[in-house]
Design an enzyme around this catalytic site. Structure first.
Site, short mmCIF file in Angstrom:
data_model
loop_
_atom_site.label_atom_id
_atom_site.label_comp_id
_atom_site.label_asym_id
_atom_site.label_seq_id
_atom_site.Cartn_x
_atom_site.Cartn_y
_atom_site.Cartn_z
N ASP A 153 2.35 1.90 3.33
CA ASP A 153 3.36 0.97 3.87
C ASP A 153 4.77 1.45 3.54
O ASP A 153 5.69 1.28 4.34
CB ASP A 153 3.23 -0.43 3.25
CG ASP A 153 1.84 -0.99 3.34
OD1 ASP A 153 1.12 -0.64 4.27
OD2 ASP A 153 1.48 -1.80 2.45
N ASP A 180 -0.59 -12.46 2.17
CA ASP A 180 -1.25 -11.45 3.00
C ASP A 180 -1.43 -12.09 4.38
O ASP A 180 -2.52 -12.44 4.80
CB ASP A 180 -2.59 -11.06 2.36
CG ASP A 180 -3.15 -9.81 3.00
OD1 ASP A 180 -2.63 -9.41 4.05
OD2 ASP A 180 -4.10 -9.24 2.45
N ASP A 218 -10.46 -11.88 10.28
CA ASP A 218 -9.39 -12.07 9.31
C ASP A 218 -8.08 -12.25 10.09
O ASP A 218 -7.39 -11.28 10.36
CB ASP A 218 -9.35 -10.78 8.46
CG ASP A 218 -8.65 -10.94 7.13
OD1 ASP A 218 -8.29 -12.07 6.78
OD2 ASP A 218 -8.48 -9.91 6.45
N ASP A 268 -5.40 -13.70 9.15
CA ASP A 268 -4.22 -13.52 8.28
C ASP A 268 -3.04 -14.38 8.72
O ASP A 268 -1.92 -13.89 8.90
CB ASP A 268 -3.79 -12.05 8.25
CG ASP A 268 -4.72 -11.18 7.42
OD1 ASP A 268 -5.44 -11.71 6.58
OD2 ASP A 268 -4.70 -9.94 7.64
N HIS A 294 0.88 -1.18 0.00
CA HIS A 294 0.00 0.00 0.00
C HIS A 294 0.91 1.22 0.00
O HIS A 294 2.02 1.17 0.56
CB HIS A 294 -0.84 0.10 1.27
CG HIS A 294 -1.73 -1.06 1.57
ND1 HIS A 294 -1.28 -2.21 2.16
CD2 HIS A 294 -3.06 -1.23 1.39
CE1 HIS A 294 -2.30 -3.05 2.32
NE2 HIS A 294 -3.39 -2.48 1.86
N GLU A 315 -10.53 -7.04 -4.64
CA GLU A 315 -10.33 -8.06 -3.62
C GLU A 315 -11.57 -8.12 -2.74
O GLU A 315 -11.80 -7.24 -1.91
CB GLU A 315 -9.08 -7.72 -2.79
CG GLU A 315 -8.79 -8.75 -1.72
CD GLU A 315 -7.50 -8.44 -0.96
OE1 GLU A 315 -6.54 -7.91 -1.55
OE2 GLU A 315 -7.48 -8.72 0.25
N GLU A 346 -8.64 -13.72 -1.57
CA GLU A 346 -7.92 -14.01 -0.33
C GLU A 346 -8.61 -15.16 0.40
O GLU A 346 -9.83 -15.13 0.62
CB GLU A 346 -7.89 -12.76 0.55
CG GLU A 346 -7.23 -13.02 1.90
CD GLU A 346 -6.81 -11.74 2.61
OE1 GLU A 346 -6.45 -10.77 1.92
OE2 GLU A 346 -6.86 -11.73 3.85
N HIS A 363 -10.71 -14.26 3.40
CA HIS A 363 -11.91 -13.49 3.09
C HIS A 363 -13.01 -14.42 2.60
O HIS A 363 -14.18 -14.23 2.92
CB HIS A 363 -11.63 -12.43 2.02
CG HIS A 363 -10.67 -11.37 2.45
ND1 HIS A 363 -10.34 -10.29 1.66
CD2 HIS A 363 -9.97 -11.21 3.60
CE1 HIS A 363 -9.48 -9.52 2.29
NE2 HIS A 363 -9.23 -10.07 3.48
C1 XLS Z 1 -7.50 -6.72 4.33
C2 XLS Z 1 -6.99 -6.93 2.98
C3 XLS Z 1 -5.87 -6.00 2.56
C4 XLS Z 1 -5.71 -6.05 1.07
C5 XLS Z 1 -4.96 -4.91 0.50
O1 XLS Z 1 -8.20 -7.55 4.88
O2 XLS Z 1 -6.62 -8.27 2.85
O3 XLS Z 1 -4.70 -6.32 3.24
O4 XLS Z 1 -5.10 -7.24 0.65
O5 XLS Z 1 -5.52 -3.70 0.82
NI NI Z 2 -5.65 -9.13 1.20
NI NI Z 3 -7.44 -9.64 4.46
#
Ligand code: XLS
Ligand code: NI
Ligand code: NI
Length: 442
Positions: free
Chosen positions: A109, A344, A312, A314, A106, A237, A273, A276
Site C-alpha cells: 500500500d 478495514d 467481504d 468491507d 500493507h 486475522e 474482523e 470475516h
Molecule cells: C482481507 C483482510 C485484509 C487484512 C490485512 O479480507 O481483511 O485486508 O485486514 O491483510
Molecule cells: Ni482485515
Molecule cells: Ni477483510
C-alpha cells in the site's frame, strides 16, 4: 496550514473534523464521537483507538471484477515512487484532519511492489523513512503493518503454504522487511492475514504439510521479530474464505487452536474482523467473545458486511446494534489494550466524491462512539450481568460448586441425576432483546 504536511493540501476545503453533537446536520462533523469525553475512567479516544486503513482509503479506486476504477486521487503520479511519497503526505493530512490516532498498512500500500526483490526492499525502506518523519511531526502512531503476500501472481498457490519453497522464501523476505519497518516505526502489533493460505481442492493439496509450513513460518517470524526488538503482539486475522476456499485460519476458534498447536500463545493473539466473523457463520460479537475468553483479543478490523451478500463487502460500520454488541465484549474484557479499531472498510464504488472518504469514516467513528456509550451504560446498570450470573447460580454453591471445582467424580454426578428435581427455567431471550432495545432507543 495547520492540518496538512508538506507544502501541498490534498483534501482542499475540508478542515479539522469537529464534534458538533446531536443537533448538528453538518455531514463533516461528529455527532457522537467526542474524543475527550470521559466514559468511565477513559476518554472516548482512549477506549476506541481508531485507525485508518491505508489500503482502502488511499489505494482502492473503486475497481471491481465487473468494472474499471471509478475514483481518482489527487496524489496520483506516473512515477510510482513520486506517487508513494505524495500518498504518504495525503494520508497524514487525512489522519490529522479526521483525528484517527493510528494507521495500518500493507507493504504494497505504501510503496510500489517490484518483481526485483532488492528494488522492493529499497523502495519500502525509503518510504518508511518518510512515514517515520510524518509520525514524528503529527504524533500519529502505527497500530500494525502487514505483508501483502496475496496480490502478486507469485502467490497464486499460497505464500507460506505454497507447495514451492522458493515462494515461501519470497514471502519470508516480505515479512522480514515488514517487521524491520514495524520496529523502526514503533508499531504496536504485527498482523498475519492468510488470504492465500488455504486451498481450493484436495486433489492437488497436502493440507497437513501446508499447515505445518505455516506454523513453522510463524515460529521463525516470531523469533526474528523478537530478535530485532519487536515487543508488540503478533496477530492472526481469521477469515474462512475469499480468495482461498478453505482458509486455514477459518475463524477465531480455529486460529486459536492453530496458535496453541504451534506453541505461539505467548506472542500471538487475534485480529478480529466483523465481516470475516459473519462470513464464517458467526456474529461479530461471537468471535470477539471467543477471543476474550481465551485472552486472545488483540485488535479489531471494524467494518460490517451485508447480510444478503456472501462476501467481504468491507462496509463502514453503521449498525449500532452490532457496535453495542461488540463494545459489550470489549469493555467487559477490560478494553483493547494495545489493539485498536481499524476501519478495514471502503466507501462504495459509486461514492466518488473525495469528501465521501471523510463522511464514511465519520459515520464509522460515530457508530462506535454510540456503541461505547450504550454498552458502558448497560454494564454500569448491571441488569444483563445480573441475569446471566443468576442463570448459573446453581454452580455457585453446594454440589454445583463442587462439580465446577473438579472435586466430584462422574459416578457421583450421575447419582445426583437420579434424585435431581428439574424445574423449567425460561431463557428469557425476548425479554432481553426488548431490554437491549430500550438502551438503544430509550
Ligand atoms: C482481507 C483482510 C485484509 C487484512 C490485512 O479480507 O481483511 O485486508 O485486514 O491483510
Ligand atoms: Ni482485515
Ligand atoms: Ni477483510
Amino acid at each position: 496550514m495547520e492540518y496538512f504536511v508538506g507544502d501541498k493540501e490534498y483534501f482542499k476545503g475540508i478542515g479539522k473534523i469537529k464534534f458538533e453533537g446531536k443537533g448538528s446536520d453538518n455531514p463533516l462533523a461528529f455527532r457522537y464521537y467526542d474524543a475527550n469525553k470521559k466514559i468511565g475512567t477513559k476518554t472516548m479516544a482512549e477506549h476506541l483507538r481508531f485507525a485508518t486503513a491505508y489500503w482502502h482509503s488511499f489505494c482502492a479506486n473503486g475497481a471491481d471484477p465487473f468494472g474499471s476504477p471509478t475514483m481518482s486521487f489527487p496524489f496520483a503520479n506516473k512515477d510510482p515512487m513520486v506517487e508513494a511519497m505524495a500518498k504518504a503526505d495525503a494520508a497524514f493530512e487525512f489522519f490529522t484532519k479526521l483525528g484517527t490516532p493510528f494507521y495500518c498498512f500493507h507493504d504494497a500500500d505504501v510503496s510500489p511492489m517490484s518483481d526485483d526483490a532488492k528494488t522492493y526492499e529499497q523502495n519500502y525502506h525509503k518510504v518508511a523513512a518518510v512515514l517515520l518523519q510524518h509520525q514524528k511531526e503529527t504524533g500519529i502512531k502505527l497500530l500494525w503493518n502487514t505483508a501483502n503476500a496475496f496480490s502478486h501472481p507469485n502467490f497464486m498457490n499460497g505464500a507460506a503454504t505454497n507447495p514451492d519453497f522458493a515462494v515461501v522464501s519470497r514471502a519470508a523476505l516480505q515479512v522480514k522487511n515488514c517487521l524491520d519497518v514495524n520496529v523502526m516505526l514503533g508499531g504496536s502489533n504485527y498482523v498475519f492475514w492468510g488470504g492465500r493460505e488455504g486451498y481450493m481442492t484436495l486433489l492437488n493439496t497436502d493440507m497437513k504439510r501446508e499447515r505445518e509450513h505455516l506454523g513453522r513460518f510463524m515460529v521463525m517470524a516470531r523469533d526474528y521479530g523478537r530478535s530485532i526488538g519487536f515487543k508488540g503482539n503478533f496477530l492472526i486475522e481469521p477469515k474462512p474464505m475469499e480468495p482461498s476456499k478453505h482458509q486455514y485460519d477459518y475463524d477465531a476458534q480455529s486460529a486459536i487452536a492453530f496458535i496453541k498447536d504451534f506453541g505461539l500463545e505467548h506472542d500471538f493473539k487475534c485480529n478480529i474482523e466483523a465481516n470475516h466473523a459473519t462470513l464464517a457463520g458467526h456474529t461479530f460479537a461471537h468471535d470477539l467473545q471467543v477471543c476474550a475468553d481465551n485472552n486472545m483479543l488483540g485488535s479489531v478490523d471494524a467494518n460490517q458486511g451485508d447480510a444478503q451478500n456472501g462476501w467481504d463487502t468491507d462496509e463502514f460500520p453503521s449498525n449500532v446494534y452490532e457496535t453495542v454488541s461488540a463494545m459489550l465484549v470489549i469493555l467487559r474484557k477490560g478494553g483493547l489494550e494495545s489493539g485498536g479499531l481499524n476501519f478495514d472498510a471502503k466507501r462504495r464504488r459509486n461514492s466518488t466524491d473525495l469528501e465521501d472518504l471523510f463522511i464514511a469514516h465519520i459515520g464509522g467513528m460515530d457508530s462506535f462512539a454510540l456503541g461505547l456509550e450504550i454498552a458502558n451504560k448497560i454494564i454500569e446498570d448491571g441488569k444483563f450481568d445480573a441475569f446471566v450470573k443468576n442463570r448459573y447460580a446453581s454452580f455457585d454453591s453446594g454440589n454445583g460448586k463442587t462439580f465446577e471445582k473438579g472435586s466430584m467424580d462422574f459416578a457421583s454426578l450421575a447419582a445426583l441425576g437420579r434424585e435431581a428435581k428439574i424445574v423449567k427455567t425460561s431463557g428469557k431471550q425476548e425479554y432481553l432483546k426488548n431490554l437491549l432495545n430500550s438502551y438503544l432507543f430509550g
